[in-house]
Write a protein that holds these residues in place. Structure first.
Motif, mmCIF file in Angstrom:
data_model
loop_
_atom_site.group_PDB
_atom_site.id
_atom_site.type_symbol
_atom_site.label_atom_id
_atom_site.label_comp_id
_atom_site.label_asym_id
_atom_site.label_seq_id
_atom_site.Cartn_x
_atom_site.Cartn_y
_atom_site.Cartn_z
ATOM 1 N N LYS A 143 0.830 -1.189 0.000
ATOM 2 C CA LYS A 143 0.000 0.000 0.000
ATOM 3 C C LYS A 143 0.874 1.252 0.000
ATOM 4 C CE LYS A 143 -3.841 -2.360 0.400
ATOM 5 N NZ LYS A 143 -4.824 -2.442 -0.698
ATOM 6 N N THR A 144 0.257 2.398 -0.302
ATOM 7 C CA THR A 144 0.936 3.684 -0.204
ATOM 8 C C THR A 144 0.310 4.478 0.929
ATOM 9 O OG1 THR A 144 1.482 3.750 -2.566
ATOM 10 C CG2 THR A 144 1.479 5.840 -1.388
ATOM 11 N N VAL A 145 1.159 5.027 1.792
ATOM 12 C CA VAL A 145 0.698 5.791 2.951
ATOM 13 C C VAL A 145 1.291 7.189 2.874
ATOM 14 C CG1 VAL A 145 0.709 5.952 5.471
ATOM 15 C CG2 VAL A 145 0.511 3.712 4.373
ATOM 16 N N SER A 146 0.435 8.199 3.017
ATOM 17 C CA SER A 146 0.911 9.592 3.023
ATOM 18 C C SER A 146 1.058 10.075 4.455
ATOM 19 C CB SER A 146 -0.052 10.491 2.250
ATOM 20 O OG SER A 146 -1.338 10.490 2.851
ATOM 21 N N VAL A 153 0.304 8.824 12.053
ATOM 22 C CA VAL A 153 -0.703 8.056 11.326
ATOM 23 C C VAL A 153 -0.863 6.710 12.027
ATOM 24 C CG1 VAL A 153 -1.272 6.912 9.150
ATOM 25 C CG2 VAL A 153 -0.237 9.191 9.126
ATOM 26 N N LEU A 155 -1.512 2.854 12.503
ATOM 27 C CA LEU A 155 -1.377 1.599 11.778
ATOM 28 C C LEU A 155 -2.147 0.516 12.532
ATOM 29 C CD1 LEU A 155 2.457 1.891 11.028
ATOM 30 C CD2 LEU A 155 0.576 2.368 9.438
ATOM 31 N N VAL A 229 4.169 -0.276 1.220
ATOM 32 C CA VAL A 229 4.089 -0.454 2.672
ATOM 33 C C VAL A 229 3.571 -1.855 2.997
ATOM 34 C CG1 VAL A 229 2.923 0.299 4.773
ATOM 35 C CG2 VAL A 229 3.823 1.989 3.155
#
Length: 390
Positions: A143-146, A153, A155, A229
């Protein structure tokens, strides 16, 4: 004109073979990114049922020979050399009866360590998902996490991640669990991989991994994008290191106090806090019991916390309450109570003796004539008044 046509043909052929080559070897999602030090005879337990046995190590340069197993059966063997990694590619037959090669492992040599007559090799293990084996331990995959700079953030499983200290296209990334820092990397640039790995015996597990894809600096918001990710559960790792704190029962105020803590495993760092303030730090501790000295304290209760950080980045804390002066005061109060009880018992005994004397006197008076009795009573009354004055 002939040369132009020839050049176009060469380009077409080159493009065709490049496309064929890229289609012939595909990479699934990366699920492992771990650096570890190995020696002859080591067995490394990896993901999806794979293990790697270190057969031999070159004493001069650390190059090694390894065998790769899947569920106990050997699937490949080869050498890990400088600038020449060992790669395991698995050929899988697809539904259309065509075969596709998938890169599963890449073992690369990072360095060599020598000591005690033994040569060890530092290797980087990159493991990619085997598409024929189910993944049941992964909470997040590819995945992509900003990450907004300065904001955490959430998780899975009580982990959080934060990007901070953005400066000249570098950033600090911090991973926490239950508020405790388990991994922090400074000066990360685009293309760097942030990874948190833990070990349990021979087992290597990448708990979190993400590649810094891009760093964006805007007028209102600065953002870091983590790509690819991966997060796996850590519930099968076990409890890890445990701490026991021994606090003295009696602690007089304004005197130095020594507490002890016991570790059931090795720790890289142990920190002792009192009311949130660091009062003691030790490095590279083995399993055992260690003291911590606390300076003079006034009467009251104080929170003591011991934090242990292990080589794999895990953090364990344990707390206890230190009572100063109160138990001693309770003991003094108890002693005063005992004194009061003892005095009361003495008074009761004296009263009983006095009553006995009076009874004896009354019996005697019964046998004495009236004038004599009056005289005796007068003498006793005078004695009693004299005693009260004293």
């Amino acid at each position: 004109m002939k040369y132009i046509r020839f050049a176009i043909a060469v380009i077409c052929v080159f493009t065709f073979f490049c496309g064929f080559a890229s289609a012939a070897e595909e990479m699934e999602e990366q699920i492992q990114h771990a650096e570890t030090i190995v020696s002859i005879g080591d067995e490394i337990e990896l993901e999806q049922g794979y293990t790697a046995d270190i057969v031999d190590v070159n004493i001069d340069n650390g190059e090694l020979w390894l065998k790769l197993y899947l569920d106990g059966e050997k699937v490949e063997e080869g050498f890990v050399k400088k600038n020449n990694p060992f790669r395991y590619v698995r050929t899988i037959e697809e539904e259309d009866d065509e075969e596709t090669d998938y890169l599963i492992f890449n073992f690369s040599l990072q360095g060599t360590k020598k000591g005690n007559g033994e040569t060890s090799s530092e290797i980087l293990i990159k493991q990619y998902r085997d598409p024929e084996i189910d993944l049941d331990k992964y909470l997040v995959l590819d995945k992509t996490v900003s990450l907004d700079i300065g904001s955490e953030v959430d998780l899975k499983e009580d982990y959080t991640i934060e990007a901070s200290e953005l400066d000249e296209n570098t950033v600090t990334i911090t991973l926490r669990k239950n508020g405790n820092v388990v991994k922090e990397e400074e000066y990360m640039e685009e293309g760097d991989v942030f990874v948190y790995t833990r070990t349990k015996g021979d087992r290597i597990m990448t708990i979190f991994m993400g590649k810094v894809g891009s760093i964006f600096e805007g007028e209102d918001t600065d953002v870091v994008f983590l790509e690819n990710v991966v997060q796996r559960t850590d519930t099968d790792i076990g409890e890890g290191i445990q701490i026991e704190i021994d606090v003295p029962a009696e602690n007089p105020e304004n005197e130095k106090i020594i507490i002890h803590y016991t570790l059931n495993d090795d720790a890289d760092t142990v920190e002792v806090y009192m009311e949130g303030d660091l009062i003691d730090t030790r490095q590279n501790l083995d399993e055992g019991t260690y003291p911590a000295i606390i300076e003079e304290l006034s009467n009251g209760e104080y929170n003591i916390e011991v934090k242990a950080i292990t080589s794999d980045g895990s953090v364990v804390t344990e707390s206890a309450i230190l009572k100063v002066g109160e138990r001693l005061g309770e003991r003094e109060d108890g002693e005063q109570g005992e004194d009061i009880i003892e005095k009361a018992q003495n008074i009761t005994s004296a009263a009983e003796n006095a009553a006995n004397k009076i009874n004896e006197t009354a019996n005697v008076l019964e046998k004495v004539p009236a004038p004599g009795a009056f005289f005796v009573i007068f003498i006793l009354l005078g004695a009693w008044m004299w005693c009260r004055r004293r």
